[in-house]
Design a protein around this motif. Structure first.
Motif, PDB file in Angstrom:
ATOM      1  N   ARG A  13       0.755  -1.138   0.254  1.00  0.00           N
ATOM      2  CA  ARG A  13      -0.232   0.020   0.017  1.00  0.00           C
ATOM      3  C   ARG A  13       0.809   1.184   0.044  1.00  0.00           C
ATOM      4  N   LEU A  14       2.069   1.210   0.771  1.00  0.00           N
ATOM      5  CA  LEU A  14       2.943   2.261   0.519  1.00  0.00           C
ATOM      6  C   LEU A  14       3.448   2.573  -0.413  1.00  0.00           C
ATOM      7  N   LYS A 195      -2.152  11.712  10.084  1.00  0.00           N
ATOM      8  CA  LYS A 195      -3.414  12.095   9.147  1.00  0.00           C
ATOM      9  C   LYS A 195      -3.924  10.691   8.780  1.00  0.00           C
ATOM     10  N   CYS A 196      -4.801  10.205   9.737  1.00  0.00           N
ATOM     11  CA  CYS A 196      -5.174   8.814   9.492  1.00  0.00           C
ATOM     12  C   CYS A 196      -6.454   8.789   8.565  1.00  0.00           C
ATOM     13  N   LEU A 201      -3.279   3.001   4.433  1.00  0.00           N
ATOM     14  CA  LEU A 201      -3.389   1.789   5.403  1.00  0.00           C
ATOM     15  C   LEU A 201      -4.589   1.479   6.162  1.00  0.00           C
ATOM     16  N   VAL A 202      -5.590   2.626   6.086  1.00  0.00           N
ATOM     17  CA  VAL A 202      -6.928   2.082   6.522  1.00  0.00           C
ATOM     18  C   VAL A 202      -7.903   2.870   5.745  1.00  0.00           C
ATOM     19  N   GLY A 203      -9.205   2.362   5.864  1.00  0.00           N
ATOM     20  CA  GLY A 203     -10.322   2.728   5.132  1.00  0.00           C
ATOM     21  C   GLY A 203     -10.396   2.507   3.784  1.00  0.00           C
ATOM     22  N   GLN A 204      -9.640   1.616   3.361  1.00  0.00           N
ATOM     23  CA  GLN A 204      -9.605   1.120   1.913  1.00  0.00           C
ATOM     24  C   GLN A 204     -10.859  -0.065   1.638  1.00  0.00           C
ATOM     25  N   LEU A 210      -4.723  -1.823   8.462  1.00  0.00           N
ATOM     26  CA  LEU A 210      -3.431  -2.378   8.688  1.00  0.00           C
ATOM     27  C   LEU A 210      -2.821  -1.583   9.701  1.00  0.00           C
ATOM     28  N   CYS A 211      -3.457  -0.766  10.609  1.00  0.00           N
ATOM     29  CA  CYS A 211      -2.835  -0.063  11.710  1.00  0.00           C
ATOM     30  C   CYS A 211      -3.346  -0.435  12.989  1.00  0.00           C
ATOM     31  N   ASP A 212      -2.410  -0.802  13.970  1.00  0.00           N
ATOM     32  CA  ASP A 212      -2.927  -1.169  15.156  1.00  0.00           C
ATOM     33  C   ASP A 212      -3.177   0.151  16.146  1.00  0.00           C
ATOM     34  N   TYR A 213      -2.542   1.175  15.854  1.00  0.00           N
ATOM     35  CA  TYR A 213      -2.780   2.383  16.489  1.00  0.00           C
ATOM     36  C   TYR A 213      -4.224   2.957  16.270  1.00  0.00           C
ATOM     37  N   TYR A 214      -4.522   2.906  14.773  1.00  0.00           N
ATOM     38  CA  TYR A 214      -5.694   3.446  14.413  1.00  0.00           C
ATOM     39  C   TYR A 214      -6.905   2.595  15.057  1.00  0.00           C
TER      40      TYR A 214
END
Ligand code: SF4
Length: 285
Positions: A13-14, A195-196, A201-204, A210-214
């Motif tokens: 994704r990156l 800037k989540c 990595l998220v919301g796709q 794919l983010c633990d912090y989120y």
């Protein structure tokens, strides 16, 4: 999903988000790269790029810089962080390169870390960028982003993060992964305000987050409406009472949280903002 599978998905994704994962430091030779990386410790690449053109014009190679004293180098780099120490390190390193390495930058990590101002991270950047050798340099961005995403699990030091990343990322992708994680941390997963909302990595729609912090942020309770700050600085939802002097308690994730001093409940809200006082463990160095 195993951590290796997660790392592969994160890098994919990156890659799609960051088309040119490479260093933002400007340099033309291995010597210039080494100097720029030494200057970039605790400093931004942007600031380093402002000072290096004049510095490299005055001292184009190790032989030229080896003739200079630290106080002659200092004026060129006065606007970067720690200019005194870095001027001394550059003068010393240039002499070492001239006297011990024939004026060339050594290719081996073990030799690079003998140079003044060169630690493990700087040596990793030089071997990866200048010599295309597999290495993962862990700077403040890579450290924070790797822990936040969960590519490594709660690793408290840059060396521990480096070892963790080496385990989950294939060797031939180490150099690329280093740049992807740095650029992601610099422009999207920023230290103070990630800037989540625009993070790939998220919301796709076509793949998992794919983010633990989120995920931990998403689990935080929603703000409480109608709290009265005049009655106390904090409100315990469990005990339904206001108070000013909180206790602290450590939660299951090992994070110290504000607690209700009577019941020990951590379901506590700030009465001015209505927001929970629970914090998600973060990683900033
Ligand atoms: S979702 Fe947020 S915290 Fe996670 S990597 Fe993306 S920007 Fe960083």
């Amino acid at each position: 999903m195993t951590r290796r599978e997660k790392a592969a998905a994160v890098l994919d994704r990156l890659r799609a988000d960051i088309p040119a994962p490479e260093t933002e430091l400007r340099y033309r030779t291995e010597f210039e790269l080494l100097v720029a990386v030494i200057l970039s410790a605790q400093c931004t690449d942007k600031r380093v790029n402002l000072v290096t053109p004049a510095l490299f014009e005055a001292y184009p190679d190790a032989a030229a810089m080896a003739e200079a004293e630290a106080d002659e180098i200092f004026p060129y780099i006065r606007s970067v962080s720690y200019p005194n120490n870095k001027a001394k390190a550059l003068a010393k390193t240039a002499r070492m390169l001239r006297d011990d390495y024939g004026g060339e930058v050594p290719r081996e990590h073990a030799e690079l870390v003998k140079l003044a101002g060169v630690g493990r991270k700087t040596a990793n950047v030089v071997v990866a960028v200048a010599f295309d050798e597999p290495a993962i340099a862990v700077d403040t961005h890579v450290f924070r982003v790797s822990n936040r995403i969960g590519l490594v699990k709660d690793r408290p030091t840059p060396l521990a993060v480096e070892k963790g990343l080496r385990r989950v990322i294939p060797r031939d992708a180490w150099g690329e992964a280093h740049h992807l994680l740095i650029l992601h941390g610099r422009y999207t997963c920023e230290a103070r305000a990630p800037k989540c909302g625009r993070c790939p990595l998220v919301g796709q729609p076509d793949g998992p987050d794919l983010c633990d912090y989120y995920a931990a942020l998403e689990r935080l309770p929603a703000p409480l409406d109608g709290l009265d700050p005049k009655r106390g600085r904090y409100y315990s939802k469990t005990a339904r009472r206001y108070f000013d002097e909180p206790a602290t308690k450590t939660d299951r994730a090992g994070v110290e949280q504000i607690a209700d001093p009577w019941t020990g409940s951590m379901s506590v809200f700030d009465t001015k903002t209505g927001r929970t006082t629970k914090r998600v463990k973060d990683y900033r160095v």
